[in-house]
Design a protein around this motif. Structure first.
Motif, PDB file in Angstrom:
ATOM      1  N   PHE A  12       0.839  -1.216   0.000  1.00 54.27           N
ATOM      2  CA  PHE A  12       0.000   0.000   0.000  1.00 54.27           C
ATOM      3  C   PHE A  12       0.869   1.260   0.000  1.00 54.27           C
ATOM      4  O   PHE A  12       0.653   2.181  -0.802  1.00 54.27           O
ATOM      5  N   ALA A  13       1.885   1.319   0.858  1.00 50.73           N
ATOM      6  CA  ALA A  13       2.777   2.472   0.912  1.00 50.73           C
ATOM      7  C   ALA A  13       3.530   2.638  -0.401  1.00 50.73           C
ATOM      8  O   ALA A  13       3.733   3.765  -0.878  1.00 50.73           O
ATOM      9  N   ALA A  14       3.937   1.527  -1.025  1.00 53.26           N
ATOM     10  CA  ALA A  14       4.651   1.592  -2.302  1.00 53.26           C
ATOM     11  C   ALA A  14       3.756   2.134  -3.408  1.00 53.26           C
ATOM     12  O   ALA A  14       4.210   2.889  -4.281  1.00 53.26           O
ATOM     13  N   GLY A  19       2.692   6.351  -7.075  1.00 53.54           N
ATOM     14  CA  GLY A  19       1.615   7.050  -7.758  1.00 53.54           C
ATOM     15  C   GLY A  19       0.706   6.167  -8.582  1.00 53.54           C
ATOM     16  O   GLY A  19      -0.084   6.665  -9.389  1.00 53.54           O
ATOM     17  N   GLY A  20       0.778   4.853  -8.384  1.00 53.71           N
ATOM     18  CA  GLY A  20      -0.102   3.966  -9.131  1.00 53.71           C
ATOM     19  C   GLY A  20       0.266   2.513  -8.936  1.00 53.71           C
ATOM     20  O   GLY A  20       1.356   2.183  -8.457  1.00 53.71           O
ATOM     21  N   PHE A  21      -0.654   1.635  -9.325  1.00 54.45           N
ATOM     22  CA  PHE A  21      -0.444   0.202  -9.134  1.00 54.45           C
ATOM     23  C   PHE A  21       0.633  -0.341 -10.073  1.00 54.45           C
ATOM     24  O   PHE A  21       1.472  -1.145  -9.673  1.00 54.45           O
ATOM     25  N   ARG A  22       0.616   0.075 -11.337  1.00 54.92           N
ATOM     26  CA  ARG A  22       1.589  -0.447 -12.292  1.00 54.92           C
ATOM     27  C   ARG A  22       3.004  -0.006 -11.936  1.00 54.92           C
ATOM     28  O   ARG A  22       3.954  -0.793 -12.008  1.00 54.92           O
ATOM     29  N   ALA A  23       3.157   1.259 -11.563  1.00 53.48           N
ATOM     30  CA  ALA A  23       4.482   1.756 -11.198  1.00 53.48           C
ATOM     31  C   ALA A  23       4.990   1.044  -9.949  1.00 53.48           C
ATOM     32  O   ALA A  23       6.171   0.685  -9.859  1.00 53.48           O
ATOM     33  N   GLY A  47     -11.797  -2.960   6.791  1.00 51.10           N
ATOM     34  CA  GLY A  47     -13.146  -2.417   6.651  1.00 51.10           C
ATOM     35  C   GLY A  47     -13.133  -0.946   6.286  1.00 51.10           C
ATOM     36  O   GLY A  47     -14.048  -0.202   6.643  1.00 51.10           O
ATOM     37  N   LEU A  48     -12.090  -0.521   5.536  1.00 48.40           N
ATOM     38  CA  LEU A  48     -11.925   0.888   5.176  1.00 48.40           C
ATOM     39  C   LEU A  48     -11.550   1.004   3.706  1.00 48.40           C
ATOM     40  O   LEU A  48     -10.860   0.137   3.160  1.00 48.40           O
ATOM     41  N   ARG A  49     -11.989   2.078   3.070  1.00 44.13           N
ATOM     42  CA  ARG A  49     -11.475   2.399   1.743  1.00 44.13           C
ATOM     43  C   ARG A  49     -10.264   3.310   1.935  1.00 44.13           C
ATOM     44  O   ARG A  49     -10.370   4.369   2.550  1.00 44.13           O
ATOM     45  N   LEU A  50      -9.131   2.884   1.424  1.00 47.98           N
ATOM     46  CA  LEU A  50      -7.883   3.621   1.594  1.00 47.98           C
ATOM     47  C   LEU A  50      -7.544   4.489   0.395  1.00 47.98           C
ATOM     48  O   LEU A  50      -6.861   5.507   0.532  1.00 47.98           O
ATOM     49  N   LEU A  51      -7.993   4.068  -0.797  1.00 46.08           N
ATOM     50  CA  LEU A  51      -7.665   4.778  -2.030  1.00 46.08           C
ATOM     51  C   LEU A  51      -8.919   4.989  -2.861  1.00 46.08           C
ATOM     52  O   LEU A  51      -9.750   4.086  -2.983  1.00 46.08           O
ATOM     53  N   ASN A  52      -9.047   6.185  -3.433  1.00 46.66           N
ATOM     54  CA  ASN A  52     -10.070   6.443  -4.436  1.00 46.66           C
ATOM     55  C   ASN A  52      -9.433   6.239  -5.801  1.00 46.66           C
ATOM     56  O   ASN A  52      -8.443   6.892  -6.142  1.00 46.66           O
ATOM     57  N   ARG A  53      -9.979   5.325  -6.602  1.00 48.39           N
ATOM     58  CA  ARG A  53      -9.380   4.957  -7.873  1.00 48.39           C
ATOM     59  C   ARG A  53     -10.248   5.436  -9.029  1.00 48.39           C
ATOM     60  O   ARG A  53     -11.472   5.402  -8.953  1.00 48.39           O
ATOM     61  N   THR A  55      -9.773   5.690 -13.702  1.00 50.61           N
ATOM     62  CA  THR A  55      -8.935   5.190 -14.795  1.00 50.61           C
ATOM     63  C   THR A  55      -7.665   6.010 -14.962  1.00 50.61           C
ATOM     64  O   THR A  55      -6.684   5.530 -15.518  1.00 50.61           O
ATOM     65  N   ARG A  56      -7.657   7.252 -14.458  1.00 50.90           N
ATOM     66  CA  ARG A  56      -6.511   8.127 -14.689  1.00 50.90           C
ATOM     67  C   ARG A  56      -5.820   8.603 -13.420  1.00 50.90           C
ATOM     68  O   ARG A  56      -4.754   9.185 -13.470  1.00 50.90           O
ATOM     69  N   SER A  57      -6.431   8.385 -12.283  1.00 49.74           N
ATOM     70  CA  SER A  57      -5.843   8.964 -11.073  1.00 49.74           C
ATOM     71  C   SER A  57      -6.030   8.046  -9.878  1.00 49.74           C
ATOM     72  O   SER A  57      -6.853   7.122  -9.894  1.00 49.74           O
ATOM     73  N   LEU A  58      -5.264   8.354  -8.854  1.00 47.18           N
ATOM     74  CA  LEU A  58      -5.292   7.600  -7.604  1.00 47.18           C
ATOM     75  C   LEU A  58      -5.129   8.608  -6.484  1.00 47.18           C
ATOM     76  O   LEU A  58      -4.229   9.448  -6.529  1.00 47.18           O
ATOM     77  N   ALA A  59      -5.992   8.562  -5.493  1.00 50.05           N
ATOM     78  CA  ALA A  59      -5.917   9.536  -4.408  1.00 50.05           C
ATOM     79  C   ALA A  59      -6.223   8.855  -3.083  1.00 50.05           C
ATOM     80  O   ALA A  59      -7.084   7.970  -2.998  1.00 50.05           O
ATOM     81  N   LEU A  60      -5.503   9.279  -2.048  1.00 52.03           N
ATOM     82  CA  LEU A  60      -5.749   8.763  -0.715  1.00 52.03           C
ATOM     83  C   LEU A  60      -7.080   9.280  -0.173  1.00 52.03           C
ATOM     84  O   LEU A  60      -7.420  10.449  -0.347  1.00 52.03           O
ATOM     85  N   THR A  61      -7.813   8.406   0.497  1.00 50.25           N
ATOM     86  CA  THR A  61      -8.943   8.866   1.289  1.00 50.25           C
ATOM     87  C   THR A  61      -8.406   9.435   2.598  1.00 50.25           C
ATOM     88  O   THR A  61      -7.217   9.318   2.906  1.00 50.25           O
ATOM     89  N   ASP A  62      -9.269  10.041   3.380  1.00 52.85           N
ATOM     90  CA  ASP A  62      -8.821  10.553   4.684  1.00 52.85           C
ATOM     91  C   ASP A  62      -8.297   9.408   5.553  1.00 52.85           C
ATOM     92  O   ASP A  62      -7.279   9.547   6.246  1.00 52.85           O
ATOM     93  N   ALA A  63      -8.989   8.264   5.495  1.00 55.23           N
ATOM     94  CA  ALA A  63      -8.538   7.113   6.278  1.00 55.23           C
ATOM     95  C   ALA A  63      -7.199   6.600   5.768  1.00 55.23           C
ATOM     96  O   ALA A  63      -6.328   6.197   6.543  1.00 55.23           O
ATOM     97  N   GLY A  64      -7.022   6.612   4.446  1.00 49.59           N
ATOM     98  CA  GLY A  64      -5.758   6.168   3.870  1.00 49.59           C
ATOM     99  C   GLY A  64      -4.607   7.067   4.252  1.00 49.59           C
ATOM    100  O   GLY A  64      -3.509   6.596   4.565  1.00 49.59           O
TER     101      GLY A  64
END
Length: 303
Positions: A12-14, A19-23, A47-53, A55-64
């Motif tokens: 998750f930290a990586a 900046g993305g799953f592929r990278a 039981g938490l959403r950590l990332l908002n995904r 097709t073009r971006s990835l962003a941390l949720t507040d919990a993430g």
């Protein structure tokens, strides 16, 4: 500690750092689907959403973000401990990633890079030049170089280089056309040129009668984020500017610029090289700190 959960936290930290799953998958040597599955499994277990995904971006949720802020230092501690154990009997080696401002890079590192490479052939020194304020832990840096006044109190900092001074300056041509300001209050009637620093604009700070003053209501005729462009505009007579004196030293000595209010701009401590508060440090990181601190020892403020 659940070993599977630890592995998922590391992945998750990586993902966030890359900046993305592929990278992240390329960095970790895993398939993108394995990385995605690990993060999804972590979210399910917590039981938490950590990332908002998308097709073009990835962003941390507040919990993430809250989770990453807590676990990133611990993961860094684990990496440092493993690297230190591996390198304990070897010459300093491996990557050292450093964030620094353009001025600190050119003034404090550039003159000594050739000697550093000769002294430590096993170290890969990765210098990233950036004016913005960087979270070294969250963004995966080993070290940072910034002015002491900008550092977080939980950072361990060592002074590198000598004291600095700010200088208010203008060209002789500008002063001939618009007059020389006699007081700080006169600046409100002049064209003032500013330096952007990160997401904000650097505030002019002076000392008068023993009190620190912030001149934050000045006209903003021009705002730039490049020292060379600011120097050119000042020398061409665009207005009055405020910059670190050493950046303008050649222009002041040649008479292309004139200093104003010198008695209101005392020296300040200058740059520090800093790192997160960790009990253990890789030999390569320690060698980098020691080398550049020693190389810049004895530096003095510009006259």
């Amino acid at each position: 500690m659940d070993r599977e959960r630890l592995a998922r936290l590391s992945i998750f930290a990586a993902v966030v750092q890359a900046g993305g799953f592929r990278a992240a998958a390329r960095t970790l040597g895993l398939s993108p689907s394995a990385v995605s599955h690990a993060v999804a499994g972590l979210e399910t277990a917590l039981g938490l959403r950590l990332l908002n995904r998308s097709t073009r971006s990835l962003a941390l949720t507040d919990a993430g973000r809250a989770l990453l802020d807590r676990v990133a230092p611990a993961l860094g501690e684990i990496d440092a401990a493993v690297a230190e154990a591996r390198d304990s009997d070897a010459a300093p080696a491996g990557p050292v990633r450093v964030t620094m401002t353009p001025l600190s890079a050119h003034a404090l590192f550039a003159p000594h890079l050739a000697r550093f490479v000769d002294a430590f052939p096993g170290i890969t020194l990765d210098l990233v030049i950036d004016d913005r304020f960087v979270d070294t832990v969250a963004e995966g840096y080993d070290l940072g170089v910034r002015l002491g006044e900008t550092l977080r109190p939980d950072m361990i900092a060592t002074r590198i280089g000598g004291p600095l001074r700010m200088a208010a300056v203008a060209s002789p041509a500008y002063l001939a056309r618009h007059g020389r300001p006699a007081t700080l209050e006169d600046l409100a009637r002049h064209r003032c040129l500013h330096r952007r620093l990160g997401a904000g604009v650097y505030r002019w700070e002076v000392t008068r009668d023993g009190s620190d003053l912030v001149l934050d209501a000045l006209p903003q005729t021009l705002i730039v984020n490049d020292d060379a462009l600011l120097r050119r505009a000042l020398c061409d007579g665009a207005g009055i500017g405020f910059a670190i004196e050493s950046v303008l030293a050649d222009d002041l000595a040649a008479g292309r610029l004139v200093e104003l209010f010198r008695d209101l701009c005392p020296p300040f401590p200058g740059f520090f090289i800093y790192h997160a508060s960790r009990r253990q440090m890789r030999p390569a990181v320690r060698a980098t700190i020691d080398f550049f601190v020693a190389a810049n020892r004895g530096a003095t403020a510009a006259p």
